[in-house]
Design an enzyme around this catalytic site. Structure first.
Site, PDB file in Angstrom:
ATOM      1  N   GLY A 129       0.821  -1.200   0.000  1.00 55.57           N
ATOM      2  CA  GLY A 129       0.000   0.000   0.000  1.00 55.57           C
ATOM      3  C   GLY A 129       0.859   1.255   0.000  1.00 55.57           C
ATOM      4  N   CYS A 130       0.200   2.397  -0.109  1.00 56.58           N
ATOM      5  CA  CYS A 130       0.933   3.666  -0.239  1.00 56.58           C
ATOM      6  C   CYS A 130       1.657   4.033   1.058  1.00 56.58           C
ATOM      7  CB  CYS A 130      -0.010   4.782  -0.677  1.00 56.58           C
ATOM      8  SG  CYS A 130      -1.498   4.961   0.328  1.00 56.58           S
ATOM      9  N   TYR A 131       0.933   4.052   2.177  1.00 56.12           N
ATOM     10  CA  TYR A 131       1.598   4.378   3.445  1.00 56.12           C
ATOM     11  C   TYR A 131       2.679   3.359   3.784  1.00 56.12           C
ATOM     12  CZ  TYR A 131      -1.974   7.958   4.553  1.00 56.12           C
ATOM     13  OH  TYR A 131      -2.791   9.066   4.552  1.00 56.12           O
TER      14      TYR A 131
END
Lengths: 352, 352, 352, 352
Positions: free
Chosen positions: D157-159
């Site tokens: 994911g991005c985070y």
């Protein structure tokens, strides 16, 4: 007839916000706004928001006779303020300083982070200006002023205000581990970087960008540590984000051994703590503060939650030029002059 | 005790701005804010700028008894307003309508651009609410209200306000060719697109973008033509730009045969025209209005210049929710109730 | 081995965009990027987007030997370019100039708007760089270059590009009144104001603001008039809006007597006009261009509509640094060097 | 002829970014882009950045026969992906999933944070897609694919990507206290909130605002803990800021007992760690990453510093849709198909 008020360094961002607030304040009469760089220029020419509002022009500090003033707000860089405050106070003028010069109680700490202090004798009598947390100092100053003394307030900085409002209730209640580090990651709008046109404040470099800065070196660190009693335990990292006004500090605090509050209990505790503070609102459990909801005002919003990893995560949202600078200066002046704390600060943020 | 005031459609952008303005107004007491969609929700929950400011909750229109109100502001879509105004007026309540329903004098034009008018009998008595240009209508309404009548104001729209303030002095002075077309290219912030969450108002589509819309078809066209007497001669093109509040209209007007004013003479003419209008400022020759300098307020800035191609280029800057909607509504109410025009509207825009 | 290319004035906004485009261009090899102010500084230090991309540093113009270069792009201010071009061409280097120095055919007009021209003898041989409208000039230049000559291209400015792409098809088709004025209101992002940090480009003054500037005096006026044959008939007003990249020009053109096209017919006409232009897209009837859809690219979007007041309203959207400057420079260079027009310019804008 | 590629969920923000990247990828041929909601709509109509670029229209998932595809990218919500992957793999199609469904190794943890897992048997063979940290898993998948197997990648994911890139080198070097909590405060642009038009993504609510969200509850927590081996010790707080693309994670890591590196040593260590990773750049000591410098690309910038309170402060900047989603998916696909890691990902961010 109200109190005669002046703003020194009125052309900077905090200074011009003071001009805005004092222009409509019912008890302070703005009688002088100095800017050596813009002396002679009508305020409305430099800041067209004042078109049709005021004909006042900037004056030089030198040529402005403050002797008949009741209060002067200093919105000048650190070091400049400590050069001005002694003369003003000697002339019987109360000084509300927005710079860092009269915030730190210990001149050695000031010297370590800034420069040698040239008015260290004033530090002991300077009230620290963060009313919700230093009400006693300001009340004592108000008494001295009522008795005829000129008093001095060193207002809290923007990051210290948001961070301390978020963290203080938990710390003062003994809920926070007194040995472990506290992490404060804070994000500011670009007005926080000042009026000077630089590559950093250029629209095209600040827009659509996020960055940290001053990692481990930001001068607000000792100030936050002083307010919260965190000597050497604060890890403070400031950031810049693309908005004009607004500052959000997210503070992660380790729970003290044995402490196990619920989020709801923390919200309750925080609300009790700020029960007498009309400018601070504690959000419901599960709701987070928004900087947009306090932009343009002297209000603050605080959120608090328990994190399953044994931490408290507290957030504080302010307008860095409002509650973080000019608004707080006016709030402190209100208190020192015996006015209602919120006098002239009743504005409501744009709802959208 | 002030006048009892209500806002219908209070959860929309213009409605909530009315709530903000009336919450601090010294003469109007906000007693009800309706929103059928959000009825029962505290205003501060829907719009957290009101946290710590008000405990008022939205109510339904149905359940709100307006019979004891002095004034009701309608911030509902067109067609809804003309369904509400007759009953309110019959109950003796003065109505200040922000919708399009009572702006156009000719019901046939209303029908052409909107829908058949169901309260056409009220059009003749509706005062057009753009005080700087329709002071007579509002003064007459104020007299009728003072005599005990409920009166009706149909406030000017956002684009018509900025465009007309920029163009009217030149046109009324006979400086503009009465046969040639007038071009108004106007740019609005995204609050102008309303509260509804759509692809158009999604942050990621509106941000970093410029676009025209409604070319040749925007419903503000007949309204501007009516105000300025430009029937069939206005080429109006609205645009959207990435900011919350602010509207700039740039109007290009062909000089009448023989007219050859200088820019300085035009500035003089405009200043005379607005000499009695505290909320409109005419900029110096060579200086252009900035929307940021009026954002959050009911003020307007107007600039004017002669173009070597034989044209006048006039620009008008407003906050589309302020002077372009809610602020103008309050300004009109002030006039109709015999209050100073700027009562409760003294805010100064953030200088930065 | 590709063509050896250099960028002069590479630290400015158009210059650094050239660096970006040439860094990935399959046929031009970027061999030098000059900046007297930043000489010695790695490009990646000044513009961290190049971190991990290139180790190239800025060099001084003086110390850079361009004699073995095939092409040099000039991204310097006007007046500087006309001092550099003659020497480069004498050394056999093709010059693609982004400044205003070689755009205007008539040195008297250049002198009126800028300064006396010191290389006026080059004006006759300079190809005007707006490929979709001046393909003949560029094709002739390509032939001369193929024959061994150094050639000179004076690329169109940002406002002239967007405005002319929007207006030219209608004008060239004879649909526009040849006597009446044409109004172009255009809005640019802040990169258009240049890299210099000033009050105007300060984030906090540009953000959340709209304003017109240079009313009646902008130097792109004669350039647009030259391209479109509008001598003395253009009313051009530029504006600034809060975004980095993007420029939208809305052009209002009076229909010629007797002309009565439908919007659909205009769209058809425009599509025919641009049938061989891969970088220009004509939007469907009723659809307006969005600058966000071309940001970061060399593409343009054009919209066109008939207005009931007897006008054509045409809109052109570009990235002011892309199709409005650096991208167009590369497009012209591609043509002059016999490469596909879009070589190295295939980027697609961020869809969101 | 390249590999035949499809995008499922192509109308969402990650999906359309995949479409953009694959449209210009030299080895993958985009042959289908599905969106049940927009089936039949040309991509260029929904996302006008594709005007003049592609004539492809969205198709339904149902009606698209993927059996002859080499690779399908899933850009659908969690739960949907695990319903699609088994059939695709059974048909011999390699799956690169951007959802959360195949990231967590332990189905019990998936169930705790999301829902019961319906394809848990695939978890063991899914490669975790964060190439700089899970190169072994991807290399193994590449071998299996080369041997004719369909493989499955669950992309980070991005985070987790930004946070892990910033923290991993220090943790893996044993410099971080294995018992103390790690704090990650991360800020995302609004594309991170998805395409759905809601109050939260409305321009006027997101603009000029900062806020935290999901305090203590964000689903990326277990994913980061898994990557970094921080079970139960991560305090992760995400925030939203007003920009389209960009994500910055600031990670505060307590030094292990006895560890006392200098910032310069850490920078060295990090550079060694990422020596073979062309898309990750480690900034010089004292320099912080900027999200603007990686926006629109698959690059990451990492900064690292020692803090006097005995901590490491590491920052990671990515484009949440680039290296945080679609770009990373393409990078993983490149690896799995034996292509150069950066194939089709060479874009340079806009320098300004």
């Amino acid at each position: 007839m109200g109190y005669r008020a002046g703003v020194v360094g009125a052309a900077g961002f905090a200074g011009i916000e003071l001009v805005r607030l004092l222009s409509r304040h019912p008890e302070f009469d703005l009688a002088a706004a100095t800017s050596d760089a813009l002396a002679g220029t009508p305020i409305a020419k430099a800041y067209p928001a004042f078109t049709g509002v005021t004909d006042l022009a900037f004056s030089t500090h030198e040529d402005t006779d403050f002797s008949a003033f009741d209060v002067v707000f200093l919105a000048v860089p650190h070091k400049a303020a400590m050069g001005m405050a002694p003369d003003l106070m000697a002339a019987g003028v109360t000084v509300v300083d927005l710079s860092a010069d009269f915030r730190l109680k210990d001149p050695a700490i000031y010297e370590k982070w800034y420069a040698p202090h040239t008015a260290a004798d004033l530090l002991a009598q300077a009230a620290f200006g963060l009313p919700e947390l230093t009400g006693d100092e300001l009340a004592a100053a108000a008494e001295r002023r009522a008795a005829g003394e000129a008093v001095l307030v060193g207002c809290a900085g923007c990051y210290p205000t948001a961070t301390s409002l978020a963290a203080a209730p938990a710390i003062r209640a003994g809920l926070v581990d007194a040995a472990a580090p506290v992490v404060a990651d804070a994000v500011s709008g670009v007005t926080g970087a000042g009026k000077k046109a630089t590559e950093r404040t250029h629209y095209c470099f600040a827009n659509e960008n996020l960055e940290a800065y001053g990692v481990g070196t930001h001068r607000h660190t000792p100030e936050i540590e002083q307010i919260l009693g965190l000597e050497g335990r604060l890890v403070f990292t400031p950031h810049l984000a693309p908005l004009n006004r607004g500052l959000l500090s997210t503070v992660t605090l380790p729970l003290a051994p044995g402490a196990a509050p619920t989020t709801e209990e923390l919200v309750e505790l925080y609300r009790d703590f700020y029960a007498a503070s009309p400018l601070v609102s504690v959000m419901d459990a599960g709701v987070q503060p928004r900087t947009a909801s306090v932009a343009g005002t002297c209000r603050a919003q605080v959120g608090v939650a328990v994190h399953p990893a044994g931490m408290i995560v507290a957030t504080g949202a302010i307008d860095n030029l409002g509650k973080g600078a000019a608004g707080q200066g006016v709030q402190c002046a209100n208190i020192v002059f015996g006015l209602p704390e919120t006098c002239g600060l009743e504005e409501i943020a744009n709802p959208v």
